[in-house]
Scaffold this active site. Structure first.
Site, PDB file in Angstrom:
ATOM      1  N   HIS A 302       0.874  -1.166   0.000  1.00 55.67           N
ATOM      2  CA  HIS A 302       0.000   0.000   0.000  1.00 55.67           C
ATOM      3  C   HIS A 302       0.914   1.219   0.000  1.00 55.67           C
ATOM      4  CE1 HIS A 302      -3.764  -1.970   0.606  1.00 55.67           C
ATOM      5  NE2 HIS A 302      -3.478  -2.450   1.809  1.00 55.67           N
ATOM      6  N   CYS A 345      -0.717   2.431  -4.499  1.00 58.56           N
ATOM      7  CA  CYS A 345      -1.224   3.767  -4.723  1.00 58.56           C
ATOM      8  C   CYS A 345      -2.345   4.055  -3.770  1.00 58.56           C
ATOM      9  CB  CYS A 345      -1.693   3.903  -6.141  1.00 58.56           C
ATOM     10  SG  CYS A 345      -2.804   2.612  -6.568  1.00 58.56           S
TER      11      CYS A 345
END
Length: 465
Positions: A302, A345
């Site tokens: 993440h 992202c």
């Protein structure tokens, strides 16, 4: 007998000056490895290496005669070796007799013929291609030519770049190259050899400060086995907050399959905290990459803008990871391509898209977007799963759209000798074309690569394991 031979070599070595020794070393490059020659500072040491390689021996000094003839020391040829310019000229006409290749003779002739201001111009035109410290004012033209060879800018069958530079201010020397290439082509067609494929032309056709049209693009050397390390940092199980990034294991498998096939030494590390991610990347930057041609790093996690999240929820700054690989921190990768692919992202906006198709239904999860502006260092490429501020998606069953598409395109296009930027452009087109939850995703390529990067694929071997 031996002592007479040694005295002869000693007398010749005493008569040679530094520049001449450089020339002799340069002319012997086809027969003596570069690292051996680089260590030689004295003519005597040079003659010892020639003896080791059986290039000269008692009763056979033809190679030495040829070298002295090439550097125009006709006085030594006559006085020490009892030969003459005329004798050498007719001797070297005999096919197969000359040991110094036509290519070396051509380059040496060009170097001898350039005036100091010409050499300065050549260096100016090469400053984008060759590290600055190799182009210092005192570097001789032979040194510059050696650097051009080392960087793959000139080869026996491709002198385009040198010719394009010289035609700007020394048309007479450009003609010499044309003549050499004409002869080469003639010889080749007689033997029916397949002529080397042309290197692809730079799309904009801009080259030397915009002067020369159609400069040929040089490729990075990609010959070692293994080619380099491919490091995969794959975060699947998060502790803070607790969560599983479904599908990321599939991404790791796809990357390992493709990069093992491309002859990389591939290593995957699962579920690292932020500090461990820094430590792992740093550990790889401290390894000795002298026998490697490339370095690849995949980070699957993440993230937030410019940052990646460790499984402990702490942040890792992408710029810091890249800086471990600067020329000063990792000298053995200087001048070699360093590739980072990041799937992580987060943003909030998504790319609005008009028609909403539900073919991906709701099984897509989102990662977070970082985008690193690359620190000021050459030979780095960063491929991002999505543009800053936008989400990117994973399919829990099959992996992330970006990584899966990247791996598919590598398998498809590497065997066709497509360069990396072209492959990533294809990935961009395909990923951007997919409609996910009504948003499109757009990967991003940021690059300071100075040459084309073409992966050599193992012949007749598919990636199906």
């Amino acid at each position: 007998e031996m002592s007479g031979f040694h005295k002869l070599l000693f007398d010749i070595s005493e008569a040679l000056v530094t520049d001449e020794l450089e020339a002799l070393k340069f002319l012997s490059l086809e027969h003596v490895p570069m690292r051996k020659l680089e260590a030689i500072q004295e003519p005597q040491a040079f003659f010892e290496v020639l003896q080791e390689k059986d290039l000269i021996e008692v009763g056979n000094l033809s190679f030495l005669k040829e070298l002295l003839y090439c550097i125009c020391r006709i006085d030594l040829l006559e006085a020490q070796l009892g030969s003459s310019k005329e004798e050498m000229e007719s001797e070297l006409q005999i096919p197969g007799r000359a040991k110094v290749s036509a290519y070396r003779q051509l380059l040496y002739g060009i170097a001898e013929d350039l005036k100091p201001e010409d050499v300065r111009k050549v260096k100016f035109f090469l400053q984008k291609q060759i590290p600055k410290n190799k182009l210092q004012d005192n570097a001789s033209m032979l040194k510059v030519l050696l650097e051009m060879e080392r960087n793959g800018i000139i080869k026996e069958d491709n002198l385009t770049m040198l010719r394009d530079i010289l035609k700007e201010f020394r048309a007479d020397l450009k003609k010499k190259i044309d003549t050499y290439e004409g002869k080469r082509k003639g010889n080749d067609s007689e033997k029916n050899l397949p002529y080397p494929l042309p290197v692809s032309v730079h799309p904009e056709g801009q080259g030397l400060e915009g002067k020369t049209q159609h400069m040929l693009v040089v490729s990075y050397k990609m010959k070692n086995n293994p080619l380099g390390y491919c490091l995969i940092l794959n975060n699947c199980v998060f502790k803070n907050p607790p969560e599983i990034r479904e599908g990321t294991v599939k991404d790791g498998e796809a990357v390992k399959r493709v990069f093992n096939w491309l002859q990389f030494e591939t290593v995957e590390h699962m579920d690292l905290e932020a500090e461990q991610m820094y430590a792992k990347v740093k550990e790889y930057s401290k390894k000795d990459h002298s026998n490697m041609d490339c370095f690849v790093c995949f980070i699957l996690s993440h993230g937030k803008k410019d940052k990646i999240i460790g499984v402990d929820g702490e942040l890792v700054n992408i710029k810091d990871l890249l800086s471990f690989f600067s020329g000063s921190n990792c000298p053995s990768l200087a001048g070699k391509p360093k590739l980072f692919f990041i799937q992580a992202c987060q943003g909030s906006e998504g790319h609005p898209f008009v028609t909403i198709k539900e073919d991906f239904s709701d099984h897509l999860e989102r990662d977070a977007t970082p985008l690193a502006s690359i620190p000021d260092q050459a030979d780095i490429l960063v491929g991002m799963a999505t543009v800053e501020g936008y989400e990117c998606y994973r399919c829990p069953s099959s992996g992330s759209i970006y990584i899966q598409c990247l791996c598919d395109k590598m398998e498809l296009l590497c065997p066709k000798r497509k360069d990396l930027i072209s492959i990533l452009t294809e990935v961009n087109k395909e990923v951007a074309g997919k409609v996910l939850k009504g948003w499109t995703q757009m990967p991003k390529i940021t690059s300071t690569l100075r040459k084309q990067l073409i992966f050599e694929t193992p012949q007749c071997q598919s990636t199906e394991k």
